[in-house]
Design a protein around this motif. Structure first.
Motif, PDB file in Angstrom:
ATOM      1  N   ALA A  52       0.831  -1.209   0.000  1.00 23.24           N
ATOM      2  CA  ALA A  52       0.000   0.000   0.000  1.00 23.24           C
ATOM      3  C   ALA A  52       0.861   1.252   0.000  1.00 23.24           C
ATOM      4  CB  ALA A  52      -0.928  -0.015   1.213  1.00 23.24           C
ATOM      5  N   GLY A  53       1.927   1.260   0.795  1.00 21.30           N
ATOM      6  CA  GLY A  53       2.824   2.412   0.819  1.00 21.30           C
ATOM      7  C   GLY A  53       3.500   2.631  -0.523  1.00 21.30           C
ATOM      8  N   THR A  54       3.908   1.544  -1.174  1.00 23.98           N
ATOM      9  CA  THR A  54       4.533   1.635  -2.489  1.00 23.98           C
ATOM     10  C   THR A  54       3.545   2.173  -3.519  1.00 23.98           C
ATOM     11  OG1 THR A  54       5.962  -0.246  -1.946  1.00 23.98           O
ATOM     12  CG2 THR A  54       5.765   0.342  -4.265  1.00 23.98           C
ATOM     13  N   LEU A  55       2.304   1.719  -3.446  1.00 20.97           N
ATOM     14  CA  LEU A  55       1.268   2.196  -4.365  1.00 20.97           C
ATOM     15  C   LEU A  55       1.009   3.685  -4.174  1.00 20.97           C
ATOM     16  CD1 LEU A  55      -0.840   1.585  -6.529  1.00 20.97           C
ATOM     17  CD2 LEU A  55      -2.440   0.968  -4.695  1.00 20.97           C
ATOM     18  N   VAL A  56       0.975   4.135  -2.913  1.00 16.99           N
ATOM     19  CA  VAL A  56       0.784   5.559  -2.630  1.00 16.99           C
ATOM     20  C   VAL A  56       1.915   6.379  -3.254  1.00 16.99           C
ATOM     21  CG1 VAL A  56       0.782   7.293  -0.789  1.00 16.99           C
ATOM     22  CG2 VAL A  56      -0.591   5.220  -0.555  1.00 16.99           C
ATOM     23  N   LEU A  57       3.152   5.905  -3.101  1.00 20.25           N
ATOM     24  CA  LEU A  57       4.296   6.592  -3.708  1.00 20.25           C
ATOM     25  C   LEU A  57       4.170   6.637  -5.227  1.00 20.25           C
ATOM     26  CD1 LEU A  57       7.524   5.469  -1.817  1.00 20.25           C
ATOM     27  CD2 LEU A  57       6.516   7.744  -1.903  1.00 20.25           C
ATOM     28  N   TRP A  58       3.793   5.530  -5.818  1.00 18.06           N
ATOM     29  CA  TRP A  58       3.659   5.469  -7.270  1.00 18.06           C
ATOM     30  C   TRP A  58       2.631   6.492  -7.762  1.00 18.06           C
ATOM     31  CZ3 TRP A  58       3.164   0.187 -10.270  1.00 18.06           C
ATOM     32  CH2 TRP A  58       3.374   0.424 -11.621  1.00 18.06           C
ATOM     33  N   VAL A  59       1.482   6.545  -7.093  1.00 23.34           N
ATOM     34  CA  VAL A  59       0.443   7.507  -7.473  1.00 23.34           C
ATOM     35  C   VAL A  59       0.961   8.939  -7.350  1.00 23.34           C
ATOM     36  CG1 VAL A  59      -1.801   8.455  -6.794  1.00 23.34           C
ATOM     37  CG2 VAL A  59      -1.482   5.969  -6.929  1.00 23.34           C
ATOM     38  N   ALA A  60       1.700   9.227  -6.272  1.00 26.88           N
ATOM     39  CA  ALA A  60       2.184  10.585  -6.028  1.00 26.88           C
ATOM     40  C   ALA A  60       3.242  11.016  -7.034  1.00 26.88           C
ATOM     41  CB  ALA A  60       2.743  10.690  -4.612  1.00 26.88           C
ATOM     42  N   LEU A  61       4.052  10.079  -7.522  1.00 31.94           N
ATOM     43  CA  LEU A  61       5.198  10.427  -8.358  1.00 31.94           C
ATOM     44  C   LEU A  61       4.929  10.333  -9.853  1.00 31.94           C
ATOM     45  CD1 LEU A  61       7.982   8.558  -6.332  1.00 31.94           C
ATOM     46  CD2 LEU A  61       7.518  11.014  -6.335  1.00 31.94           C
ATOM     47  N   ASP A  62       4.023   9.465 -10.248  1.00 33.71           N
ATOM     48  CA  ASP A  62       3.812   9.199 -11.668  1.00 33.71           C
ATOM     49  C   ASP A  62       2.719  10.107 -12.237  1.00 33.71           C
ATOM     50  OD1 ASP A  62       4.228   8.006 -14.094  1.00 33.71           O
ATOM     51  OD2 ASP A  62       3.774   5.969 -13.435  1.00 33.71           O
ATOM     52  N   TRP A  63       2.512   9.985 -13.542  1.00 36.14           N
ATOM     53  CA  TRP A  63       1.462  10.741 -14.229  1.00 36.14           C
ATOM     54  C   TRP A  63       0.101  10.256 -13.766  1.00 36.14           C
ATOM     55  CZ3 TRP A  63      -2.802  10.238 -17.256  1.00 36.14           C
ATOM     56  CH2 TRP A  63      -3.172  11.335 -18.035  1.00 36.14           C
ATOM     57  N   PRO A  64      -0.919  11.113 -13.554  1.00 36.03           N
ATOM     58  CA  PRO A  64      -0.914  12.564 -13.781  1.00 36.03           C
ATOM     59  C   PRO A  64      -0.575  13.397 -12.549  1.00 36.03           C
ATOM     60  CG  PRO A  64      -3.145  11.832 -13.405  1.00 36.03           C
ATOM     61  CD  PRO A  64      -2.285  10.595 -13.304  1.00 36.03           C
ATOM     62  N   VAL A  65      -0.630  12.774 -11.335  1.00 36.56           N
ATOM     63  CA  VAL A  65      -0.428  13.565 -10.117  1.00 36.56           C
ATOM     64  C   VAL A  65       0.969  14.176 -10.103  1.00 36.56           C
ATOM     65  CG1 VAL A  65      -0.341  13.489  -7.592  1.00 36.56           C
ATOM     66  CG2 VAL A  65      -2.079  12.175  -8.821  1.00 36.56           C
ATOM     67  N   GLY A  66       1.983  13.373 -10.399  1.00 34.30           N
ATOM     68  CA  GLY A  66       3.351  13.876 -10.383  1.00 34.30           C
ATOM     69  C   GLY A  66       3.571  14.979 -11.396  1.00 34.30           C
ATOM     70  N   ALA A  67       3.017  14.816 -12.582  1.00 37.16           N
ATOM     71  CA  ALA A  67       3.201  15.822 -13.630  1.00 37.16           C
ATOM     72  C   ALA A  67       2.466  17.119 -13.299  1.00 37.16           C
ATOM     73  CB  ALA A  67       2.713  15.258 -14.969  1.00 37.16           C
ATOM     74  N   LEU A  68       1.235  17.019 -12.813  1.00 37.85           N
ATOM     75  CA  LEU A  68       0.475  18.219 -12.449  1.00 37.85           C
ATOM     76  C   LEU A  68       1.128  18.953 -11.284  1.00 37.85           C
ATOM     77  CD1 LEU A  68      -3.248  17.034 -12.709  1.00 37.85           C
ATOM     78  CD2 LEU A  68      -2.240  18.977 -13.923  1.00 37.85           C
ATOM     79  N   GLY A  69       1.586  18.200 -10.292  1.00 40.84           N
ATOM     80  CA  GLY A  69       2.179  18.819  -9.116  1.00 40.84           C
ATOM     81  C   GLY A  69       3.549  19.393  -9.345  1.00 40.84           C
ATOM     82  N   SER A  70       4.234  18.923 -10.371  1.00 45.86           N
ATOM     83  CA  SER A  70       5.602  19.361 -10.598  1.00 45.86           C
ATOM     84  C   SER A  70       5.710  20.658 -11.387  1.00 45.86           C
ATOM     85  CB  SER A  70       6.388  18.262 -11.330  1.00 45.86           C
ATOM     86  OG  SER A  70       6.485  17.115 -10.522  1.00 45.86           O
ATOM     87  N   GLY A  71       4.634  21.118 -12.003  1.00 44.19           N
ATOM     88  CA  GLY A  71       4.798  22.340 -12.780  1.00 44.19           C
ATOM     89  C   GLY A  71       3.531  23.049 -13.176  1.00 44.19           C
ATOM     90  N   ALA A  88       2.643   7.612   2.842  1.00 46.41           N
ATOM     91  CA  ALA A  88       3.424   6.439   2.442  1.00 46.41           C
ATOM     92  C   ALA A  88       4.410   5.957   3.507  1.00 46.41           C
ATOM     93  CB  ALA A  88       4.166   6.727   1.128  1.00 46.41           C
ATOM     94  N   PRO A  89       5.172   6.856   4.189  1.00 43.34           N
ATOM     95  CA  PRO A  89       6.196   6.371   5.131  1.00 43.34           C
ATOM     96  C   PRO A  89       5.695   5.458   6.243  1.00 43.34           C
ATOM     97  CG  PRO A  89       6.635   8.649   4.587  1.00 43.34           C
ATOM     98  CD  PRO A  89       5.302   8.313   3.987  1.00 43.34           C
ATOM     99  N   PRO A  90       4.594   5.778   6.959  1.00 41.22           N
ATOM    100  CA  PRO A  90       4.185   4.844   8.014  1.00 41.22           C
ATOM    101  C   PRO A  90       3.763   3.487   7.471  1.00 41.22           C
ATOM    102  CG  PRO A  90       2.525   6.560   7.697  1.00 41.22           C
ATOM    103  CD  PRO A  90       3.735   6.973   6.936  1.00 41.22           C
ATOM    104  N   LEU A  91       3.201   3.459   6.268  1.00 43.36           N
ATOM    105  CA  LEU A  91       2.834   2.174   5.663  1.00 43.36           C
ATOM    106  C   LEU A  91       4.073   1.373   5.304  1.00 43.36           C
ATOM    107  CD1 LEU A  91      -0.050   3.409   3.324  1.00 43.36           C
ATOM    108  CD2 LEU A  91      -0.297   2.020   5.401  1.00 43.36           C
ATOM    109  N   LEU A  92       5.086   2.041   4.749  1.00 45.85           N
ATOM    110  CA  LEU A  92       6.326   1.347   4.387  1.00 45.85           C
ATOM    111  C   LEU A  92       7.016   0.782   5.621  1.00 45.85           C
ATOM    112  CD1 LEU A  92       7.777   3.868   1.766  1.00 45.85           C
ATOM    113  CD2 LEU A  92       6.644   1.686   1.300  1.00 45.85           C
ATOM    114  N   ILE A  93       7.089   1.580   6.686  1.00 49.71           N
ATOM    115  CA  ILE A  93       7.760   1.130   7.913  1.00 49.71           C
ATOM    116  C   ILE A  93       6.987  -0.013   8.558  1.00 49.71           C
ATOM    117  CG2 ILE A  93       8.514   1.818  10.218  1.00 49.71           C
ATOM    118  CD1 ILE A  93       8.834   4.671   9.094  1.00 49.71           C
TER     119      ILE A  93
END
Length: 260
Positions: A52-71, A88-93
């Motif tokens: 779940a933590g990895t999925l949250v990171l993927w959503v945050a970093l990849d298109w479209p969230v990452g692209a919209l948030g980056s510029g 993501a961090p508490p889920l990963l830990i």
């Protein structure tokens, strides 16, 4: 082709774009988890938390969230911050088996990890990262390049892991940091995060040239987008931290009942 989401200065399009750097990072994270847990097989619950933590990171970093948030939108950029640093961090830990953590805790990096994750050190470090990575000069300077955008995302992730480690991880054991103190730790963080929220929400002019000069997306003006970002930080961040406090209170109550 861009390998990581960064400001481009071109009109936004809903056409999908690949970001192989994000995929590589997620793949390396999964490989690191497999190697770290070798010899101490994670339970289904632990594996599900890490996934779940990895999925949250993927959503945050990849298109479209990452692209919209980056510029394009400061409000989506704030959603990225909440996902990368607070969710993501508490889920990963929580997905790391205790046996693997204890084995790693006996290594050469154990003293440094023990110091870095002391509650006061972790809290101050995380809040410093929060303020620094929302400073206009830092945001505008880093978001203009893929390497800078990567560095900003990794600062959030590293700060989030440090912040959540004393709350979630059983290693190192901290007898002076029981459930009640952990709850106060999280509440203190909600108070400290008020400063950037105030500046973003009540500023008369946009802070960030990256988003002020970005091609428009929807009907939001730059000022409205920035105020929305401040509200997302306040409401979304508060919701995550207060929910975590509620979970800790329930675990505290359950442990007391089992002890009696």
């Amino acid at each position: 082709m861009q390998w990581w989401c960064a400001a481009q200065g071109i009109p936004w399009s809903w056409s999908w774009r690949p970001y192989p750097g994000v995929w590589l990072f997620i793949g390396l994270l999964c490989l690191a988890y497999r190697r770290f847990t070798r010899g101490s097989r994670p339970t289904r619950q632990e594996f599900a938390r890490f996934a779940a933590g990895t999925l949250v990171l993927w959503v945050a970093l990849d298109w479209p969230v990452g692209a919209l948030g980056s510029g394009y939108l400061a409000s989506v950029h704030m959603v990225q911050f909440l996902l990368i640093a607070l969710l993501a961090p508490p889920l990963l830990i929580a997905g790391l088996p205790r046996a693997a953590l204890e084995r790693a805790g006996a290594g050469a990096v154990a003293p440094f990890l023990a110091f870095l994750t002391r509650p006061l050190v972790a809290l101050l470090l995380f809040q410093t990262i929060v303020v620094a990575t929302h400073w206009p000069g830092v945001v505008d300077g880093l978001m203009s390049s893929q390497a800078g955008s990567l560095g900003l995302d990794m600062a959030w992730l590293g700060g989030g892991l440090t912040f959540w480690w004393p709350v979630v991880s059983p290693v190192p054991h901290r007898p002076r940091f029981p459930f009640g103190v952990r709850i106060c730790y999280l509440i203190a963080s909600t108070v400290l995060m008020t400063l950037p929220y105030i500046f973003l929400t009540f500023a008369e002019l946009p802070f960030y040239a990256t988003y002020e000069l970005a091609p428009p997306v929807g009907a939001l003006s730059a000022g409205e987008d920035q105020r929305l970002a401040g509200l997302i930080m306040r409401i979304g961040g508060g919701a995550i931290l207060w929910t975590a406090s509620g979970v800790l209170f329930w675990l505290w109550y359950r442990s007391d009942r089992e002890a009696t």
